[in-house]
Write a protein that holds these residues in place. Structure first.
Motif, PDB file in Angstrom:
ATOM      1  N   GLN A  13      39.236  31.247  34.384  1.00  0.00           N
ATOM      2  CA  GLN A  13      38.054  31.683  35.127  1.00  0.00           C
ATOM      3  C   GLN A  13      38.413  32.526  36.348  1.00  0.00           C
ATOM      4  N   GLY A  14      39.635  32.376  36.864  1.00  0.00           N
ATOM      5  CA  GLY A  14      40.007  33.011  38.123  1.00  0.00           C
ATOM      6  C   GLY A  14      39.823  34.513  38.125  1.00  0.00           C
ATOM      7  N   LEU A  15      40.490  35.220  37.210  1.00  0.00           N
ATOM      8  CA  LEU A  15      40.403  36.679  37.176  1.00  0.00           C
ATOM      9  C   LEU A  15      39.031  37.147  36.714  1.00  0.00           C
ATOM     10  N   ALA A  16      38.370  36.372  35.862  1.00  0.00           N
ATOM     11  CA  ALA A  16      37.012  36.730  35.440  1.00  0.00           C
ATOM     12  C   ALA A  16      36.060  36.684  36.640  1.00  0.00           C
ATOM     13  N   ILE A  17      36.233  35.710  37.508  1.00  0.00           N
ATOM     14  CA  ILE A  17      35.408  35.615  38.723  1.00  0.00           C
ATOM     15  C   ILE A  17      35.730  36.771  39.665  1.00  0.00           C
ATOM     16  N   VAL A  18      37.012  37.126  39.772  1.00  0.00           N
ATOM     17  CA  VAL A  18      37.394  38.276  40.602  1.00  0.00           C
ATOM     18  C   VAL A  18      36.704  39.532  40.086  1.00  0.00           C
ATOM     19  N   TYR A  19      36.762  39.756  38.776  1.00  0.00           N
ATOM     20  CA  TYR A  19      36.138  40.942  38.174  1.00  0.00           C
ATOM     21  C   TYR A  19      34.631  40.945  38.430  1.00  0.00           C
ATOM     22  N   SER A  20      33.978  39.808  38.176  1.00  0.00           N
ATOM     23  CA  SER A  20      32.531  39.727  38.377  1.00  0.00           C
ATOM     24  C   SER A  20      32.162  39.978  39.831  1.00  0.00           C
ATOM     25  N   THR A  21      32.959  39.422  40.751  1.00  0.00           N
ATOM     26  CA  THR A  21      32.682  39.598  42.178  1.00  0.00           C
ATOM     27  C   THR A  21      32.770  41.059  42.580  1.00  0.00           C
ATOM     28  N   VAL A  22      33.849  41.719  42.184  1.00  0.00           N
ATOM     29  CA  VAL A  22      34.089  43.099  42.611  1.00  0.00           C
ATOM     30  C   VAL A  22      33.154  44.074  41.897  1.00  0.00           C
ATOM     31  N   VAL A  23      33.056  43.953  40.573  1.00  0.00           N
ATOM     32  CA  VAL A  23      32.317  44.941  39.777  1.00  0.00           C
ATOM     33  C   VAL A  23      30.822  44.650  39.753  1.00  0.00           C
ATOM     34  N   ASP A  24      30.454  43.416  39.412  1.00  0.00           N
ATOM     35  CA  ASP A  24      29.034  43.087  39.246  1.00  0.00           C
ATOM     36  C   ASP A  24      28.316  42.877  40.575  1.00  0.00           C
ATOM     37  N   LYS A  25      28.959  42.154  41.489  1.00  0.00           N
ATOM     38  CA  LYS A  25      28.297  41.811  42.751  1.00  0.00           C
ATOM     39  C   LYS A  25      28.394  42.911  43.808  1.00  0.00           C
ATOM     40  N   HIS A  26      29.453  43.748  43.738  1.00  0.00           N
ATOM     41  CA  HIS A  26      29.676  44.737  44.800  1.00  0.00           C
ATOM     42  C   HIS A  26      29.744  46.176  44.293  1.00  0.00           C
ATOM     43  N   ASN A  27      29.509  46.374  42.985  1.00  0.00           N
ATOM     44  CA  ASN A  27      29.579  47.730  42.413  1.00  0.00           C
ATOM     45  C   ASN A  27      30.914  48.402  42.722  1.00  0.00           C
ATOM     46  N   GLY A  28      31.955  47.605  42.752  1.00  0.00           N
ATOM     47  CA  GLY A  28      33.275  48.128  43.038  1.00  0.00           C
ATOM     48  C   GLY A  28      34.088  48.324  41.779  1.00  0.00           C
ATOM     49  N   ARG A  29      35.389  48.461  41.959  1.00  0.00           N
ATOM     50  CA  ARG A  29      36.295  48.696  40.832  1.00  0.00           C
ATOM     51  C   ARG A  29      37.510  47.797  40.992  1.00  0.00           C
ATOM     52  N   ILE A  30      38.102  47.444  39.864  1.00  0.00           N
ATOM     53  CA  ILE A  30      39.316  46.638  39.896  1.00  0.00           C
ATOM     54  C   ILE A  30      40.258  47.122  38.812  1.00  0.00           C
ATOM     55  N   SER A  31      41.523  47.184  39.134  1.00  0.00           N
ATOM     56  CA  SER A  31      42.528  47.585  38.155  1.00  0.00           C
ATOM     57  C   SER A  31      43.786  46.768  38.382  1.00  0.00           C
ATOM     58  N   CYS A  32      44.682  46.865  37.415  1.00  0.00           N
ATOM     59  CA  CYS A  32      45.909  46.070  37.463  1.00  0.00           C
ATOM     60  C   CYS A  32      47.089  46.926  37.023  1.00  0.00           C
ATOM     61  N   GLU A  33      48.149  46.873  37.795  1.00  0.00           N
ATOM     62  CA  GLU A  33      49.403  47.525  37.429  1.00  0.00           C
ATOM     63  C   GLU A  33      50.462  46.436  37.318  1.00  0.00           C
ATOM     64  N   SER A  34      51.139  46.387  36.177  1.00  0.00           N
ATOM     65  CA  SER A  34      52.087  45.301  35.972  1.00  0.00           C
ATOM     66  C   SER A  34      53.236  45.744  35.084  1.00  0.00           C
ATOM     67  N   GLU A  35      54.383  45.134  35.320  1.00  0.00           N
ATOM     68  CA  GLU A  35      55.565  45.361  34.498  1.00  0.00           C
ATOM     69  C   GLU A  35      56.302  44.038  34.367  1.00  0.00           C
ATOM     70  N   GLU A  36      56.558  43.651  33.142  1.00  0.00           N
ATOM     71  CA  GLU A  36      57.223  42.381  32.907  1.00  0.00           C
ATOM     72  C   GLU A  36      58.581  42.340  33.592  1.00  0.00           C
ATOM     73  N   GLY A  37      58.826  41.242  34.307  1.00  0.00           N
ATOM     74  CA  GLY A  37      60.085  41.066  34.997  1.00  0.00           C
ATOM     75  C   GLY A  37      60.169  41.771  36.332  1.00  0.00           C
ATOM     76  N   VAL A  38      59.135  42.541  36.674  1.00  0.00           N
ATOM     77  CA  VAL A  38      59.133  43.287  37.946  1.00  0.00           C
ATOM     78  C   VAL A  38      58.042  42.783  38.880  1.00  0.00           C
ATOM     79  N   GLY A  39      56.831  42.634  38.363  1.00  0.00           N
ATOM     80  CA  GLY A  39      55.745  42.137  39.202  1.00  0.00           C
ATOM     81  C   GLY A  39      54.409  42.744  38.836  1.00  0.00           C
ATOM     82  N   THR A  40      53.391  42.396  39.624  1.00  0.00           N
ATOM     83  CA  THR A  40      52.016  42.806  39.346  1.00  0.00           C
ATOM     84  C   THR A  40      51.320  43.207  40.639  1.00  0.00           C
TER      85      THR A  40
END
Length: 353
Positions: A312-339
């Protein structure tokens, strides 16, 4: 195969076709319908079945989607109710803790000031004792004083008491800060946006989440100097950042190995980007596998073991930013390096109260 074999096969085929034609004609006479009408009926029936099957499939998908949205909405409602309850509880705790914390802090501060005076008096007394010792070298009173002075370990106390008092005052201040942060973090926005200093929201959240990250990571905040107040639901943005910090701490914890890597690093940074406030939460943890990156914001999707996460954690983050605030969210990640999670909140809101 010889020519005669082909002829026999062709003859057999023609015979089969003739038999089928006669049967169709016979059924048409019995049913007062032409072969073409029967074929049309069969084709029409197939179309109806296919259409109904497609409709049922679409309805099943819509029902599954509705059920998923309902579950997620219930989760958000429960989360909001929980945050409101925590806010009420925190307000009561703040009142109960702040009062004794305040008078204990006042008393320790008084003792610290009094200690300075007592140490000055002690220095004067020791100087007097040194003068008296010359004239009272054989006096038992003087010998008793020297013995008591030795037992007291005065040099040790002189070095340790000021530091102990300073640490006590610092600890009491930290208690007050945690209670205040908890109260502020849990205060419900009641769906009314207000312009807030995002630095205060982040600092409060970092304090509340300290127990999650302090054992596995060093946390650093980097705030741009030209930040503007952001119209937002303060408690929901705090909850979103909290979820990201906790996820970052968990990702780093998976990489900790005794003797190899003791702690990781989390960086929370903010900057203005046109009409948006950009918030980045970066960690040097295990990273997100490429195969699941497109699903991380789906409700109830999780790769954690049972009991470790509900998805639920990231789904709530997405809903908060996109649905509640008309904002945007993205993710940059690389295995073994970080996110790095990037939140972009609009600086102007039509729903601002």
């Amino acid at each position: 195969m010889s020519a005669s074999d082909y002829q026999r096969k062709l003859a057999a085929r023609d015979k089969t076709i003739d038999v089928l034609k006669r049967r169709i004609a016979q059924e048409a006479r019995q049913n007062h319908a032409t072969p073409f009408a029967i074929m049309e009926q069969n084709v029409g029936l197939e179309k109806v079945v296919a259409h109904k099957t497609k409709e049922l499939e679409n309805e099943r998908h819509e029902l599954e989607k509705a059920l998923l949205e309902l579950r997620f909405t219930q989760t958000q409602l429960l989360q909001a109710q929980k945050m409101e309850s925590i806010g009420q509880l925190a307000a009561g705790i703040a009142h109960e803790i702040n009062t004794p914390t305040q008078y204990v802090s006042d008393n320790v501060g008084f003792v610290k000031g009094a200690t300075v005076s007592l140490l000055k008096l002690l220095d004067a007394a020791l100087l007097l004792a040194d003068t008296a010792r010359v004239k009272m070298a054989d006096d038992p009173v003087m010998a008793e004083f020297d013995a008591a002075l030795k037992r007291s370990k005065m040099d040790f106390l002189r070095r340790q008491i000021p530091g102990a008092l300073d640490e006590s005052l610092e600890g009491l201040g930290h208690i007050a800060k945690i209670v205040s942060a908890m109260k502020e973090f849990s205060h419900p926005s009641l769906d009314k946006k207000e312009r807030v200093d995002i630095r205060e929201v982040i600092n409060t959240t970092v304090t509340v989440a300290r127990n999650e990250w302090k054992y596995v990571a060093e946390l650093e905040t980097q705030f741009a100097e030209n930040l503007q107040p952001v119209p937002c639901l303060r408690d929901m943005i705090g909850q979103a950042i909290l979820n990201l910090v906790v996820n970052a701490a968990h990702a780093i914890a998976d990489t900790i190995k005794e003797g190899v890597r003791e702690k990781g690093r989390i960086i929370i940074s903010t900057a203005l980007d046109g009409e948006y406030m950009e918030i980045r939460v970066k960690d040097d943890g295990s990273g997100i596998p490429a195969a699941i990156r497109e699903r991380i914001f789906d409700p109830f999707f999780t790769t954690k073991a049972v009991g470790k996460g509900t998805g639920q954690g990231l789904a709530i983050v997405y809903s908060t930013v996109v649905d509640k605030h008309n904002g945007r969210i993205s993710c940059e990640s690389e295995e073994g390096v970080g996110t790095t999670f990037i939140l972009r909140l609009p600086l102007n809101s039509q729903n601002e109260e």
